[in-house]
Design a protein around this motif. Sequence first.
Motif, PDB file in Angstrom:
ATOM      1  N   TYR A 199     -21.256  -6.280 -12.876  1.00 49.81           N
ATOM      2  CA  TYR A 199     -20.328  -5.232 -13.322  1.00 49.81           C
ATOM      3  C   TYR A 199     -19.987  -5.387 -14.786  1.00 49.81           C
ATOM      4  CZ  TYR A 199     -17.118  -9.066 -12.208  1.00 49.81           C
ATOM      5  OH  TYR A 199     -16.525 -10.295 -12.126  1.00 49.81           O
ATOM      6  N   GLU A 200     -19.653  -4.282 -15.382  1.00 50.93           N
ATOM      7  CA  GLU A 200     -19.267  -4.290 -16.789  1.00 50.93           C
ATOM      8  C   GLU A 200     -17.888  -4.900 -16.971  1.00 50.93           C
ATOM      9  OE1 GLU A 200     -21.074  -2.306 -19.571  1.00 50.93           O
ATOM     10  OE2 GLU A 200     -22.468  -3.248 -18.137  1.00 50.93           O
ATOM     11  N   ARG A 201     -17.040  -4.574 -15.987  1.00 50.08           N
ATOM     12  CA  ARG A 201     -15.631  -4.954 -16.164  1.00 50.08           C
ATOM     13  C   ARG A 201     -14.992  -5.006 -14.793  1.00 50.08           C
ATOM     14  NH1 ARG A 201     -11.755  -0.960 -19.482  1.00 50.08           N
ATOM     15  NH2 ARG A 201     -12.819  -1.738 -21.323  1.00 50.08           N
ATOM     16  N   MET A 202     -14.074  -5.918 -14.616  1.00 49.87           N
ATOM     17  CA  MET A 202     -13.333  -5.959 -13.356  1.00 49.87           C
ATOM     18  C   MET A 202     -11.886  -6.308 -13.658  1.00 49.87           C
ATOM     19  SD  MET A 202     -13.999  -8.071  -9.851  1.00 49.87           S
ATOM     20  CE  MET A 202     -13.415  -9.678 -10.319  1.00 49.87           C
ATOM     21  N   PHE A 203     -10.977  -5.655 -12.966  1.00 48.23           N
ATOM     22  CA  PHE A 203      -9.562  -6.031 -13.093  1.00 48.23           C
ATOM     23  C   PHE A 203      -8.868  -5.828 -11.749  1.00 48.23           C
ATOM     24  CE2 PHE A 203      -7.843  -1.733 -13.166  1.00 48.23           C
ATOM     25  CZ  PHE A 203      -8.930  -0.983 -13.594  1.00 48.23           C
ATOM     26  N   THR A 204      -7.790  -6.553 -11.583  1.00 40.92           N
ATOM     27  CA  THR A 204      -7.008  -6.408 -10.355  1.00 40.92           C
ATOM     28  C   THR A 204      -6.007  -5.288 -10.564  1.00 40.92           C
ATOM     29  OG1 THR A 204      -7.265  -8.743  -9.964  1.00 40.92           O
ATOM     30  CG2 THR A 204      -5.574  -7.611  -8.693  1.00 40.92           C
ATOM     31  N   ALA A 205      -6.153  -4.259  -9.761  1.00 41.56           N
ATOM     32  CA  ALA A 205      -5.311  -3.090  -9.972  1.00 41.56           C
ATOM     33  C   ALA A 205      -4.083  -3.101  -9.063  1.00 41.56           C
ATOM     34  CB  ALA A 205      -6.116  -1.818  -9.730  1.00 41.56           C
ATOM     35  N   HIS A 206      -4.277  -3.570  -7.859  1.00 40.80           N
ATOM     36  CA  HIS A 206      -3.175  -3.503  -6.890  1.00 40.80           C
ATOM     37  C   HIS A 206      -3.117  -4.802  -6.107  1.00 40.80           C
ATOM     38  CE1 HIS A 206      -2.351   0.909  -7.166  1.00 40.80           C
ATOM     39  NE2 HIS A 206      -3.603   0.931  -7.588  1.00 40.80           N
ATOM     40  N   THR A 207      -1.984  -5.000  -5.478  1.00 31.64           N
ATOM     41  CA  THR A 207      -1.931  -6.057  -4.482  1.00 31.64           C
ATOM     42  C   THR A 207      -2.299  -5.408  -3.163  1.00 31.64           C
ATOM     43  OG1 THR A 207       0.416  -5.599  -4.212  1.00 31.64           O
ATOM     44  CG2 THR A 207      -0.159  -7.390  -5.672  1.00 31.64           C
ATOM     45  N   GLY A 208      -3.311  -5.907  -2.545  1.00 26.37           N
ATOM     46  CA  GLY A 208      -3.815  -5.271  -1.332  1.00 26.37           C
ATOM     47  C   GLY A 208      -4.889  -4.268  -1.678  1.00 26.37           C
ATOM     48  N   PRO A 209      -5.451  -3.654  -0.657  1.00 26.92           N
ATOM     49  CA  PRO A 209      -6.597  -2.775  -0.874  1.00 26.92           C
ATOM     50  C   PRO A 209      -6.315  -1.626  -1.841  1.00 26.92           C
ATOM     51  CG  PRO A 209      -6.228  -3.147   1.462  1.00 26.92           C
ATOM     52  CD  PRO A 209      -5.095  -3.776   0.743  1.00 26.92           C
ATOM     53  N   VAL A 210      -7.339  -1.312  -2.629  1.00 28.69           N
ATOM     54  CA  VAL A 210      -7.293  -0.109  -3.454  1.00 28.69           C
ATOM     55  C   VAL A 210      -8.086   0.943  -2.689  1.00 28.69           C
ATOM     56  CG1 VAL A 210      -7.704   0.854  -5.728  1.00 28.69           C
ATOM     57  CG2 VAL A 210      -7.350  -1.599  -5.473  1.00 28.69           C
ATOM     58  N   PHE A 211      -7.379   1.898  -2.142  1.00 29.03           N
ATOM     59  CA  PHE A 211      -8.045   2.844  -1.258  1.00 29.03           C
ATOM     60  C   PHE A 211      -8.789   3.938  -2.004  1.00 29.03           C
ATOM     61  CE2 PHE A 211      -4.640   1.628   1.934  1.00 29.03           C
ATOM     62  CZ  PHE A 211      -5.499   0.810   2.645  1.00 29.03           C
ATOM     63  N   CYS A 212      -8.393   4.220  -3.205  1.00 34.20           N
ATOM     64  CA  CYS A 212      -8.991   5.377  -3.863  1.00 34.20           C
ATOM     65  C   CYS A 212      -8.885   5.254  -5.377  1.00 34.20           C
ATOM     66  CB  CYS A 212      -8.277   6.646  -3.410  1.00 34.20           C
ATOM     67  SG  CYS A 212      -6.497   6.536  -3.595  1.00 34.20           S
ATOM     68  N   CYS A 213      -9.723   5.975  -6.044  1.00 31.87           N
ATOM     69  CA  CYS A 213      -9.609   6.067  -7.485  1.00 31.87           C
ATOM     70  C   CYS A 213     -10.124   7.436  -7.914  1.00 31.87           C
ATOM     71  CB  CYS A 213     -10.370   4.933  -8.183  1.00 31.87           C
ATOM     72  SG  CYS A 213     -12.118   4.883  -7.793  1.00 31.87           S
ATOM     73  N   ASP A 214      -9.675   7.876  -9.035  1.00 29.38           N
ATOM     74  CA  ASP A 214     -10.108   9.187  -9.521  1.00 29.38           C
ATOM     75  C   ASP A 214     -10.068   9.208 -11.036  1.00 29.38           C
ATOM     76  OD1 ASP A 214     -11.037  11.780  -9.096  1.00 29.38           O
ATOM     77  OD2 ASP A 214      -9.026  12.638  -9.291  1.00 29.38           O
ATOM     78  N   TRP A 215     -11.168   9.652 -11.620  1.00 27.79           N
ATOM     79  CA  TRP A 215     -11.224   9.767 -13.074  1.00 27.79           C
ATOM     80  C   TRP A 215     -10.512  11.033 -13.502  1.00 27.79           C
ATOM     81  CZ3 TRP A 215     -13.018   5.991 -16.223  1.00 27.79           C
ATOM     82  CH2 TRP A 215     -13.841   5.018 -15.657  1.00 27.79           C
ATOM     83  N   HIS A 216      -9.852  10.951 -14.606  1.00 24.05           N
ATOM     84  CA  HIS A 216      -9.188  12.140 -15.131  1.00 24.05           C
ATOM     85  C   HIS A 216     -10.245  13.160 -15.536  1.00 24.05           C
ATOM     86  CE1 HIS A 216      -6.558  14.730 -17.435  1.00 24.05           C
ATOM     87  NE2 HIS A 216      -5.534  14.105 -16.910  1.00 24.05           N
ATOM     88  N   PRO A 217     -10.094  14.417 -15.160  1.00 21.04           N
ATOM     89  CA  PRO A 217     -11.138  15.397 -15.447  1.00 21.04           C
ATOM     90  C   PRO A 217     -11.311  15.682 -16.942  1.00 21.04           C
ATOM     91  CG  PRO A 217      -9.228  16.450 -14.423  1.00 21.04           C
ATOM     92  CD  PRO A 217      -9.008  14.978 -14.343  1.00 21.04           C
ATOM     93  N   ASP A 218     -10.268  15.481 -17.706  1.00 23.32           N
ATOM     94  CA  ASP A 218     -10.367  15.798 -19.130  1.00 23.32           C
ATOM     95  C   ASP A 218     -10.402  14.553 -20.002  1.00 23.32           C
ATOM     96  OD1 ASP A 218     -10.181  18.474 -18.418  1.00 23.32           O
ATOM     97  OD2 ASP A 218      -7.990  18.341 -18.383  1.00 23.32           O
ATOM     98  N   ASP A 219      -9.514  13.632 -19.653  1.00 16.52           N
ATOM     99  CA  ASP A 219      -9.390  12.470 -20.523  1.00 16.52           C
ATOM    100  C   ASP A 219     -10.329  11.378 -20.030  1.00 16.52           C
ATOM    101  OD1 ASP A 219      -8.451  10.129 -21.857  1.00 16.52           O
ATOM    102  OD2 ASP A 219      -6.672  11.308 -22.378  1.00 16.52           O
TER     103      ASP A 219
END
Lengths: 791, 415
Positions: A199-219
Amino acid sequence: MEKMSRVTTALSSSAVSGRTMFCHLDAPANAISVCRDATQVVVAGRNIFKIYALEEEQFVEKLNLRVGRKPSLNFSCADVMWHQMEENLLATAATNGAVVTWNLGKPSRNKQDQLFTEHKRTVNKVCFHPTEVYMLLSGSQDGFMKCFDLRKKESVSTFSGQSESVRDVQFSMKDYFTFAASFENGNVQLWDIRRPDRYERMFTAHTGPVFCCDWHPDDRGWLATGGRDKMVKVWDMTTNRAKEIYCVQTIASVARVKWRPERKFHLATCSMMVDHNIYVWDVRRPFIPFATFEEHKDVTTGIVWRHQHDPHFLLSGSKDSTLYQHMFRDATRPVDKANPEGLCFGLFGDLAFAAKESLISSDANRKPYPGGDRRYPIFFFKKPDPTEQFAHVSSALSVFETDLDSNRMDWFVKTAQLYLLSGKPFAELCDHNAKVAQELKRPQVSTTWTMLRIMFSDPANLTTPGPNHNLSKLGTLPLMNSFSMKEMGSVMGTESRLDRSKGESRQDNILLEPGNPHISNNNEENEETEGSEGQAEYMFGDAELDDDDLYSMEHDNQTEEQEYTLPQEAFQLRHEIMDNPSAPEHLQQDKADSPHVSGNEAEVTCLTPIESFSLISISQPLFSPHLPASFFCPIVREMLSYYAEQGDVQMAVSVLIVLGDRIRKEIDDLTQEHWYMSYIDLLQRFELWNVSNEVIKLSTCSAITCLNQASTTLHINCSNCKRPMSNKGWICDRCHQCASVCAVCHHVVKGLFVWCQGCSHGGHLEHIMNWLKSSAHCPAGCGHLYVTRLW
Amino acid sequence: MFVARSIAADHKDLIHDVSYDFHGRRMATCSSDQSVKVWDKSENGEWHCTASWKTHSGSVWRVTWAHPEFGQVLASCSFDRTAAVWEEIVGESNDKQRGLSHWIKRTTLVDSRTSVTDVKFAPKHMGLMLTTCSADGVVRIYEAPDVMNLSQWSLQHEISCKLSCSCISWNPSSSRAHPAMFAVGSDDSNVTYGGKVQIYEYNENTRKYAKAETLMTVTDAVHDIAFAPNLGRSFHVLAIATKDVRIFKLVPMRKESTSTGPTKFEVQIVAQFDNHNSQVWRVSWNITSTLLASSGDDGCVRLWKANYMDNWKCTGILKGDGSPLTGSSGQPTAMSTVVGSSVQTSQNALNGMSAGRYFFPPLDPPRAGTRYGHLLPPSSLIEHCDAEPIQPQQQALPHRLSSRALLPLPEAEGQ
């Protein structure tokens, strides 16, 4: 195809129309996806795989993709995605680990196109590349992500997250080669599609499962992630380290997150547990949802904005087997129901007020009611486009402190502290309390006390003054008497009462007139002053004060003492009981069999009115028409109720106590108890514990007197042998010594016994204090060194 | 006169509720930022934040103090569908040294399926009981059987009010003659659903709460509701914040000892004011129930007081930011506010002095027996402060009073 393109162009000029509507599905939905031109939606679930057309008024079932006699597990979908470039291309993630693509252009009933069975466990997510037609990405529970070229039979590359199950994969909208993946262990990874090795990059985003992610449509830099920790976080991915720029707290774990089209700061979320609602948040105001859709009766499993450039339509599928189209204008706005203000009165009359800053800073954004129409609440009118007004909001908190005595509760505290309720003859108590009220500038209360004294005092008393004051007494007292009657009437405020008392007083005057010319004169004078009201009060006060002066000189000492032997005795005895160290335990008993306790004062003193009345008639024939005290009882009763109803329960209770049996029988026990309770509660609010205790002690309601005997237990140990005292006497039954002997004078201590908590020696307060002036050691000679602060 | 002391609350979103404790020395605020802050009054009258902590995962709508007999206990309720009970722990951590106290969660009440909109402790004499109401129209009454154990609460009653509830208030009367009673307000804005204030009463025989009354005249969304401190009265007074301020009087009718139904009330509307000219959000009584404060969308606090005839009048307007009120609303700027300055105090003192007095507008004929305000025709009860000229204040005082000079309210005697 031609038709399609026409629709598409129409939509790009943002003309999706419709209304909030829903349709029942045959089975719970797991995911939904919408085709590019926003005219059709696909619903996928364990037992459902259908395409619905979105028409103006309703959903119309177009196609059931679940065909065949015995549908295979390949139809059981965990996720579905409609290709955003290719109208006929769909992909599903099957629960058995298969990734299936579907071609709607197929002439046969079975539209299944490709089948990839490379994942070993459930595939959680499939994602088409936003611009590349043949590129499909999948993320599975087995921890791998695979990229498929739909022109080939197998995956072209496999990405190993090396951490845990993959919950979501999303191609970046802007960066051709980048995709994000979220994992059950709380990590988010960024991958370059060309580099499957790491992977290019990894970070811990949440405590516990990260169920979803979504890229901003514009930014391009913004990635929203949602996790089981109930948070939605927005990350700025353009910096070297992923930076959390917004964090939204929701009330349940976040299952799906979707940026709202055309609204830079808005995103929609739904939860996979407990909460069935769909929330739209403005990430800049992360605490309160901007809008809520509350239609679903079970967990919402899939949300999608109908058109990628239209922010007003949201589609959702749910476990409750319904498919909804939500109109934004039909959403509930929690903010509208949220109270923008807080207000609370403090005990001392100060007022805490918190309000939305925009409300108090200017009247600009406030629209008053339009003209005559007041039927509709203001918030129906005030927001032309709330979308734009939902930015950061805060409240201003201020405390309004009053320095107006009448609003502050000082009068109450002072009155409570200064009033005398017992311990002196009745008339003195009244006079004292009248004076207190006068000083606190409460003339009405003061007058009431004075009148009470006149009404209920032993007339014999009043008319046996010292020889010097004879004349003045005779002059003032009857005058006040008649006057008070009238005033009384107005205090009552009832017409009938007024009339009656007036009538009575007239009679009174007439009868008095032949006896004493002074009286009639004064009376006339009085009636004049009564006319100009403000004055009358003062007149009254002055007269009363004079009277007091005269009284206070000698009167108390000389004649009254004898007359008041009875009440005084009662009070004295009460004090004795207070001195008794074992009082708390014995009080109940004492009450039962001895007249010494306040509770039973009743029986003793109840004789007074009768007795006094007989005294008048015998010794003072001049005042024979003097009305018996009982005559006033109804008036006084009403007066007390009046005070209570006006919020001055203090007066009601004080009078009740001071008058004692003179009035007690007139008022039913429940009411009395109620007054006592209310007053005691007030006193305790003001932390006037001593007064409160006094009131409790002086009250005659059994429910009240037991108040300060409840829930307090006193454990007494013998000061000699240090063992618990079992019996109630002075002698410890174990060492047979007197338990409370003063260490200084060696006498038994009755009354205040002060002792050291360390060595348990002690004695009379005074003796011990004297002792400690000279020595720091225990007077008993035990060698214990006192810390003086102990006392 | 009031002096406005502005406090930097530092909440990150709207403050929804402010609540004084029993003794008036502590204050709690709650906000949409999901936190509750506790403020303590220092010797010099300054308010200091002594605790601030995240309480919920949604907007905190209300915060309320328990009677201090049960300890330093707060209850909060939130959009996150829960209510929580908090207790202050003293002297354990070194937080104290930093002037901070420590609050720990004793329980979370999770029975509601929707936003919990209000939470109130029942009057002390009923024991340690907590009531919540929620947006789905359910009132829940919890009891802590052991007052020493704040983590155990049992759900005693669940009462469905049919309408989305926004506020609840207990009748504080401790009289045994008054059964336990509470009023619930609904913020449902649909006028056709009828009365938005319901009154429930405990029935000893059935051991349940039953509806005793619905105030049918209140048809608009109700935002706040408050029983006046009872203080030994035989009747109950209820203030309601809806599109205007209303004060109701509930006089229990004497009932035969045999009847088991709920108490019947004679419901009188005592006052109705639309001076806020907008939604009214909060009402609050002072401790002697002689003064009512209301706040509305106009950003002002208005103070209402009854004269001896039970006629309610506006006695003051406080602007939230302390700025003087513009004449637009036509109110006499009776009680002006001064922000934190002691300099102006003396100058405005006069102003304030006169403000505390009542106006006796020429409309009111002197009447004997008018203590029973309900005998007055209703029309004259609804006072329009706006229409009131300021002058009568001086001119009216001497003579209006004449027949009952001894009668102003206890508090009014200050001047």
